[in-house]
Design a protein around this motif. Sequence first.
Motif, PDB file in Angstrom:
ATOM      1  N   GLU A  33       0.809  -1.215   0.000  1.00 20.81           N
ATOM      2  CA  GLU A  33       0.000   0.000   0.000  1.00 20.81           C
ATOM      3  C   GLU A  33       0.847   1.271   0.000  1.00 20.81           C
ATOM      4  O   GLU A  33       0.481   2.264  -0.608  1.00 20.81           O
ATOM      5  N   ALA A  34       1.983   1.240   0.669  1.00 23.14           N
ATOM      6  CA  ALA A  34       2.832   2.431   0.743  1.00 23.14           C
ATOM      7  C   ALA A  34       3.392   2.819  -0.626  1.00 23.14           C
ATOM      8  O   ALA A  34       3.834   3.941  -0.816  1.00 23.14           O
ATOM      9  N   MET A  35       3.347   1.888  -1.581  1.00 17.44           N
ATOM     10  CA  MET A  35       3.877   2.151  -2.914  1.00 17.44           C
ATOM     11  C   MET A  35       2.762   2.207  -3.955  1.00 17.44           C
ATOM     12  O   MET A  35       3.001   2.054  -5.141  1.00 17.44           O
ATOM     13  N   ALA A  36       1.534   2.436  -3.514  1.00 20.50           N
ATOM     14  CA  ALA A  36       0.369   2.342  -4.397  1.00 20.50           C
ATOM     15  C   ALA A  36       0.038   3.630  -5.144  1.00 20.50           C
ATOM     16  O   ALA A  36      -0.869   3.647  -5.944  1.00 20.50           O
ATOM     17  N   GLY A  37       0.746   4.707  -4.942  1.00 16.83           N
ATOM     18  CA  GLY A  37       0.378   5.981  -5.536  1.00 16.83           C
ATOM     19  C   GLY A  37       0.742   6.178  -6.996  1.00 16.83           C
ATOM     20  O   GLY A  37       0.284   7.116  -7.627  1.00 16.83           O
ATOM     21  N   LEU A  38       1.527   5.308  -7.563  1.00 11.42           N
ATOM     22  CA  LEU A  38       1.976   5.464  -8.940  1.00 11.42           C
ATOM     23  C   LEU A  38       0.942   4.863  -9.890  1.00 11.42           C
ATOM     24  O   LEU A  38       0.684   3.659  -9.860  1.00 11.42           O
ATOM     25  N   HIS A  53       9.852  -5.303  -1.930  1.00 15.09           N
ATOM     26  CA  HIS A  53       8.863  -5.808  -2.871  1.00 15.09           C
ATOM     27  C   HIS A  53       9.499  -6.939  -3.667  1.00 15.09           C
ATOM     28  O   HIS A  53      10.716  -6.996  -3.807  1.00 15.09           O
ATOM     29  N   ASP A  54       8.655  -7.832  -4.153  1.00 15.39           N
ATOM     30  CA  ASP A  54       9.130  -8.943  -4.971  1.00 15.39           C
ATOM     31  C   ASP A  54       8.820  -8.722  -6.447  1.00 15.39           C
ATOM     32  O   ASP A  54       9.531  -9.214  -7.308  1.00 15.39           O
ATOM     33  N   LEU A  55       7.739  -8.008  -6.716  1.00 15.99           N
ATOM     34  CA  LEU A  55       7.352  -7.718  -8.095  1.00 15.99           C
ATOM     35  C   LEU A  55       7.039  -6.246  -8.253  1.00 15.99           C
ATOM     36  O   LEU A  55       6.308  -5.670  -7.443  1.00 15.99           O
ATOM     37  N   GLY A  56       7.557  -5.664  -9.296  1.00 14.86           N
ATOM     38  CA  GLY A  56       7.159  -4.341  -9.741  1.00 14.86           C
ATOM     39  C   GLY A  56       6.460  -4.520 -11.072  1.00 14.86           C
ATOM     40  O   GLY A  56       7.021  -5.122 -11.994  1.00 14.86           O
ATOM     41  N   LEU A  57       5.219  -4.079 -11.171  1.00 19.62           N
ATOM     42  CA  LEU A  57       4.419  -4.269 -12.378  1.00 19.62           C
ATOM     43  C   LEU A  57       4.082  -2.909 -12.975  1.00 19.62           C
ATOM     44  O   LEU A  57       3.567  -2.036 -12.274  1.00 19.62           O
ATOM     45  N   PHE A  58       4.354  -2.739 -14.261  1.00 20.22           N
ATOM     46  CA  PHE A  58       4.109  -1.472 -14.934  1.00 20.22           C
ATOM     47  C   PHE A  58       3.259  -1.694 -16.178  1.00 20.22           C
ATOM     48  O   PHE A  58       3.632  -2.470 -17.064  1.00 20.22           O
ATOM     49  N   GLU A  59       2.131  -1.013 -16.235  1.00 21.26           N
ATOM     50  CA  GLU A  59       1.206  -1.151 -17.351  1.00 21.26           C
ATOM     51  C   GLU A  59       1.673  -0.312 -18.533  1.00 21.26           C
ATOM     52  O   GLU A  59       1.914   0.886 -18.395  1.00 21.26           O
TER      53      GLU A  59
END
Length: 105
Positions: A33-38, A53-59
């Motif tokens: 949640e702390a990284m949910a602003g992007l 984090h284990d996964l960073g997902l970018f659309e």
Amino acid sequence: MAIHRLNHAVLDLRNVERIVAFYRYVLGFAPIEAMAGLRGAAFLRAAGSTNDHDLGLFEIGEAAADSGAGRSSVGLYHLAWEVDTLADLEPPQVRPAEAGALVRG
């Protein structure tokens, strides 16, 4: 250098919400949640992980081309996540099968 586990991976994908739902349901990952602003991005952590984090997902959008990795181009083909024992893999295999994620190439 002795590598024992994957620290994290970053993936570009078509639809971040769909992939977050997959990782939550199938593998039990939790959004951070702390990284949910992007916008258009999500960061997830595996249940037993001590990583930030284990996964960073970018659309990158629905118009993104399919990956040719392993067929016609170089690129990420798969990831392997560390578990304590092979027995830990047996009970969770039902959810990937239900999600259509177990395929043979």
